[in-house]
Design a protein around this motif. Structure first.
Motif, PDB file in Angstrom:
ATOM      1  N   ARG A   1      24.107 -12.718   4.928  1.00 60.72           N
ATOM      2  CA  ARG A   1      22.899 -12.902   4.114  1.00 60.72           C
ATOM      3  C   ARG A   1      22.781 -14.267   3.461  1.00 60.72           C
ATOM      4  NH1 ARG A   1      23.642  -8.101  -0.041  1.00 60.72           N
ATOM      5  NH2 ARG A   1      25.788  -8.784   0.201  1.00 60.72           N
ATOM      6  N   LEU A   2      23.814 -15.095   3.550  1.00 60.29           N
ATOM      7  CA  LEU A   2      23.864 -16.323   2.753  1.00 60.29           C
ATOM      8  C   LEU A   2      23.994 -17.576   3.607  1.00 60.29           C
ATOM      9  CD1 LEU A   2      26.369 -15.045   0.049  1.00 60.29           C
ATOM     10  CD2 LEU A   2      23.873 -15.204  -0.149  1.00 60.29           C
ATOM     11  N   GLY A   3      23.387 -18.663   3.110  1.00 56.82           N
ATOM     12  CA  GLY A   3      23.536 -19.989   3.695  1.00 56.82           C
ATOM     13  C   GLY A   3      24.114 -20.934   2.665  1.00 56.82           C
TER      14      GLY A   3
ATOM     15  N   GLN B   1      31.320 -11.306  -3.236  1.00 54.32           N
ATOM     16  CA  GLN B   1      32.349 -10.968  -2.255  1.00 54.32           C
ATOM     17  C   GLN B   1      32.003 -11.544  -0.882  1.00 54.32           C
ATOM     18  OE1 GLN B   1      33.480  -6.855  -2.345  1.00 54.32           O
ATOM     19  NE2 GLN B   1      34.752  -7.039  -0.531  1.00 54.32           N
ATOM     20  N   GLU B   2      30.740 -11.448  -0.497  1.00 54.53           N
ATOM     21  CA  GLU B   2      30.317 -12.004   0.797  1.00 54.53           C
ATOM     22  C   GLU B   2      30.511 -13.522   0.830  1.00 54.53           C
ATOM     23  OE1 GLU B   2      26.240 -12.439   3.415  1.00 54.53           O
ATOM     24  OE2 GLU B   2      26.472 -10.641   2.187  1.00 54.53           O
TER      25      GLU B   2
ATOM     26  N   ARG C   1      34.291 -14.326   1.000  1.00 56.82           N
ATOM     27  CA  ARG C   1      34.865 -14.157   2.345  1.00 56.82           C
ATOM     28  C   ARG C   1      34.537 -15.354   3.248  1.00 56.82           C
ATOM     29  NH1 ARG C   1      37.419  -9.663   2.458  1.00 56.82           N
ATOM     30  NH2 ARG C   1      36.634  -7.710   1.626  1.00 56.82           N
ATOM     31  N   ALA C   2      33.297 -15.834   3.184  1.00 59.72           N
ATOM     32  CA  ALA C   2      32.899 -16.984   4.006  1.00 59.72           C
ATOM     33  C   ALA C   2      33.674 -18.234   3.608  1.00 59.72           C
ATOM     34  CB  ALA C   2      31.395 -17.218   3.885  1.00 59.72           C
ATOM     35  N   VAL C   3      33.834 -18.454   2.314  1.00 60.19           N
ATOM     36  CA  VAL C   3      34.542 -19.640   1.826  1.00 60.19           C
ATOM     37  C   VAL C   3      36.030 -19.558   2.173  1.00 60.19           C
ATOM     38  CG1 VAL C   3      35.231 -20.903  -0.253  1.00 60.19           C
ATOM     39  CG2 VAL C   3      32.855 -20.145   0.020  1.00 60.19           C
ATOM     40  N   ILE C   4      36.615 -18.371   2.044  1.00 63.64           N
ATOM     41  CA  ILE C   4      38.031 -18.190   2.384  1.00 63.64           C
ATOM     42  C   ILE C   4      38.258 -18.516   3.857  1.00 63.64           C
ATOM     43  CG2 ILE C   4      39.825 -16.434   2.702  1.00 63.64           C
ATOM     44  CD1 ILE C   4      38.663 -15.106   0.096  1.00 63.64           C
ATOM     45  N   ALA C   5      37.439 -17.964   4.726  1.00 71.39           N
ATOM     46  CA  ALA C   5      37.582 -18.246   6.157  1.00 71.39           C
ATOM     47  C   ALA C   5      37.430 -19.743   6.431  1.00 71.39           C
ATOM     48  CB  ALA C   5      36.555 -17.440   6.958  1.00 71.39           C
ATOM     49  N   PHE C   6      36.449 -20.378   5.788  1.00 74.87           N
ATOM     50  CA  PHE C   6      36.242 -21.817   5.967  1.00 74.87           C
ATOM     51  C   PHE C   6      37.487 -22.597   5.537  1.00 74.87           C
ATOM     52  CE2 PHE C   6      34.806 -26.005   4.620  1.00 74.87           C
ATOM     53  CZ  PHE C   6      34.039 -26.418   5.704  1.00 74.87           C
ATOM     54  N   ALA C   7      38.069 -22.218   4.406  1.00 74.75           N
ATOM     55  CA  ALA C   7      39.235 -22.938   3.882  1.00 74.75           C
ATOM     56  C   ALA C   7      40.421 -22.862   4.828  1.00 74.75           C
ATOM     57  CB  ALA C   7      39.619 -22.381   2.511  1.00 74.75           C
ATOM     58  N   PHE C   8      40.707 -21.665   5.330  1.00 79.90           N
ATOM     59  CA  PHE C   8      41.869 -21.500   6.200  1.00 79.90           C
ATOM     60  C   PHE C   8      41.614 -21.988   7.623  1.00 79.90           C
ATOM     61  CE2 PHE C   8      43.072 -18.129   3.008  1.00 79.90           C
ATOM     62  CZ  PHE C   8      44.160 -18.826   2.505  1.00 79.90           C
ATOM     63  N   GLU C   9      40.415 -21.778   8.126  1.00 79.68           N
ATOM     64  CA  GLU C   9      40.130 -22.122   9.522  1.00 79.68           C
ATOM     65  C   GLU C   9      39.689 -23.570   9.724  1.00 79.68           C
ATOM     66  OE1 GLU C   9      37.265 -19.139  10.610  1.00 79.68           O
ATOM     67  OE2 GLU C   9      38.749 -17.522  10.497  1.00 79.68           O
ATOM     68  N   ASN C  10      39.034 -24.168   8.734  1.00 86.07           N
ATOM     69  CA  ASN C  10      38.495 -25.518   8.910  1.00 86.07           C
ATOM     70  C   ASN C  10      39.234 -26.591   8.119  1.00 86.07           C
ATOM     71  OD1 ASN C  10      36.067 -23.500   9.233  1.00 86.07           O
ATOM     72  ND2 ASN C  10      35.582 -25.305  10.443  1.00 86.07           N
ATOM     73  N   LEU C  11      39.833 -26.230   6.995  1.00 87.48           N
ATOM     74  CA  LEU C  11      40.469 -27.223   6.129  1.00 87.48           C
ATOM     75  C   LEU C  11      41.989 -27.204   6.202  1.00 87.48           C
ATOM     76  CD1 LEU C  11      38.235 -26.802   2.948  1.00 87.48           C
ATOM     77  CD2 LEU C  11      38.038 -28.544   4.747  1.00 87.48           C
ATOM     78  N   GLY C  12      42.552 -26.219   6.866  1.00 85.81           N
ATOM     79  CA  GLY C  12      44.010 -26.130   6.948  1.00 85.81           C
ATOM     80  C   GLY C  12      44.664 -25.751   5.638  1.00 85.81           C
ATOM     81  N   ALA C  13      43.953 -25.026   4.792  1.00 83.97           N
ATOM     82  CA  ALA C  13      44.532 -24.604   3.510  1.00 83.97           C
ATOM     83  C   ALA C  13      45.751 -23.724   3.767  1.00 83.97           C
ATOM     84  CB  ALA C  13      43.497 -23.836   2.687  1.00 83.97           C
ATOM     85  N   GLU C  14      46.760 -23.873   2.932  1.00 82.07           N
ATOM     86  CA  GLU C  14      47.945 -23.012   2.983  1.00 82.07           C
ATOM     87  C   GLU C  14      47.767 -21.809   2.068  1.00 82.07           C
ATOM     88  OE1 GLU C  14      50.641 -23.106   4.944  1.00 82.07           O
ATOM     89  OE2 GLU C  14      49.677 -24.766   6.001  1.00 82.07           O
ATOM     90  N   ALA C  15      47.003 -22.015   0.987  1.00 82.61           N
ATOM     91  CA  ALA C  15      46.748 -20.931   0.029  1.00 82.61           C
ATOM     92  C   ALA C  15      45.504 -21.286  -0.767  1.00 82.61           C
ATOM     93  CB  ALA C  15      47.940 -20.743  -0.909  1.00 82.61           C
ATOM     94  N   LEU C  16      44.959 -20.266  -1.428  1.00 79.04           N
ATOM     95  CA  LEU C  16      43.830 -20.453  -2.337  1.00 79.04           C
ATOM     96  C   LEU C  16      44.198 -19.891  -3.695  1.00 79.04           C
ATOM     97  CD1 LEU C  16      40.836 -19.401  -0.062  1.00 79.04           C
ATOM     98  CD2 LEU C  16      41.675 -21.708  -0.544  1.00 79.04           C
TER      99      LEU C  16
END
Length: 188
Positions: free
Chosen positions: A17-19, A115-116, A119-134
Motif C-alpha cells: 500500500r505504500l510508496g 508494520q508494513e 517490513r519494507a525498510v528492513i528488507a531494503f536495509a538487509f538486501e540493498n545496504l548490507g546491514a548486519e543489524a538494525l
C-alpha cells in the motif's frame, strides 16, 4: 486528510500500500504537516518550531547525501497521500548497524501501516545496504511502537538514553540472521 504529494512522486521502494520517496527542499509543507503535528512529535522531543522542522528535513536530505538513508517520506500508492515517514539513520556504521524509525500522521494510525513500512525498510536495509543489524527504540510511554517492533522481529536488548526526551528508551536489535529466518518462514 493528508497533504497530496505534488507533483507525482517517483517511488524507489514500494510495499503493498505504500510508496517511499526522498525528501527534497520542495517538501517543506509535508515536513511541517508531519513534524509540526503535536501528536506525532510529543514523544520524540516535540512540538517543533518551523525552524526546527526545516532543520530536521534538511538533516534528512543531508543524511541521504552522506549515507544513502533517511526517514523517507511515505505515501499511499492509491492516491499519493502523505502518511508520514519511515526509514533508516546511521547508528553504528563501523558495525553496519542502522537505526529504523517511523513517524505516521494520526489519521493513519491503527491501519497496520507502521508494520508494513517497517517490513519494507528492513528488507531494503538487509538486501540493498548490507546491514548486519538494525537498532530501534521508542519512548517508554509508546507501547504501541514497542509492539510493532516486536511484530517486526526485534528483540529488546537494553534501555538507551535519548537526549531529545531526557529519558531512557526501550531499545531493540534485529540481526541479519533473524531477518533471514523470518523471510524464509514467510516464503513457505
Amino acid at each position: 486528510m493528508g497533504v497530496n504529494a505534488s507533483p507525482a512522486r517517483d517511488y524507489f521502494l514500494t510495499s503493498e500500500r505504500l510508496g517511499f520517496s526522498h525528501w527534497s527542499a520542495a517538501d517543506l509543507l509535508l515536513a511541517q504537516q508531519l513534524w509540526g503535528n503535536a501528536a506525532v512529535t510529543s514523544l520524540i522531543g516535540g512540538p517543533f518550531t518551523d525552524q526546527q522542522i526545516e532543520q530536521r528535513m534538511n538533516h534528512e536530505i543531508a543524511s541521504m547525501n552522506a549515507f544513502h538513508v533517511q526517514y523517507w517520506p511515505v505515501f499511499l500508492l492509491e492516491n499519493d497521500q502523505h502518511v508520514g515517514c519511515a526509514g533508516l539513520r546511521p547508528y553504528r556504521m563501523e558495525q553496519h548497524i542502522y537505526e529504523l524509525g517511523f513517524h505516521l500522521l494520526p489519521e493513519y494510525w491503527g491501519r497496520g501501516l507502521a508494520q508494513e513500512a517497517g517490513r519494507a525498510v528492513i528488507a531494503f536495509a538487509f538486501e540493498n545496504l548490507g546491514a548486519e543489524a538494525l537498532f530501534a527504540g521508542h519512548h517508554p510511554a509508546n507501547s504501541v511502537s514497542g509492539r510493532v517492533l516486536v511484530k517486526l522481529g526485534f528483540q529488546f536488548t537494553h534501555e538507551e538514553f535519548y537526549p531529545p526526551t531526557g529519558l531512557k528508551h526501550p531499545s531493540y536489535l534485529l540481526g541479519k540472521a533473524s531477518f533471514r529466518s523470518e523471510s524464509s518462514r514467510c516464503d513457505r
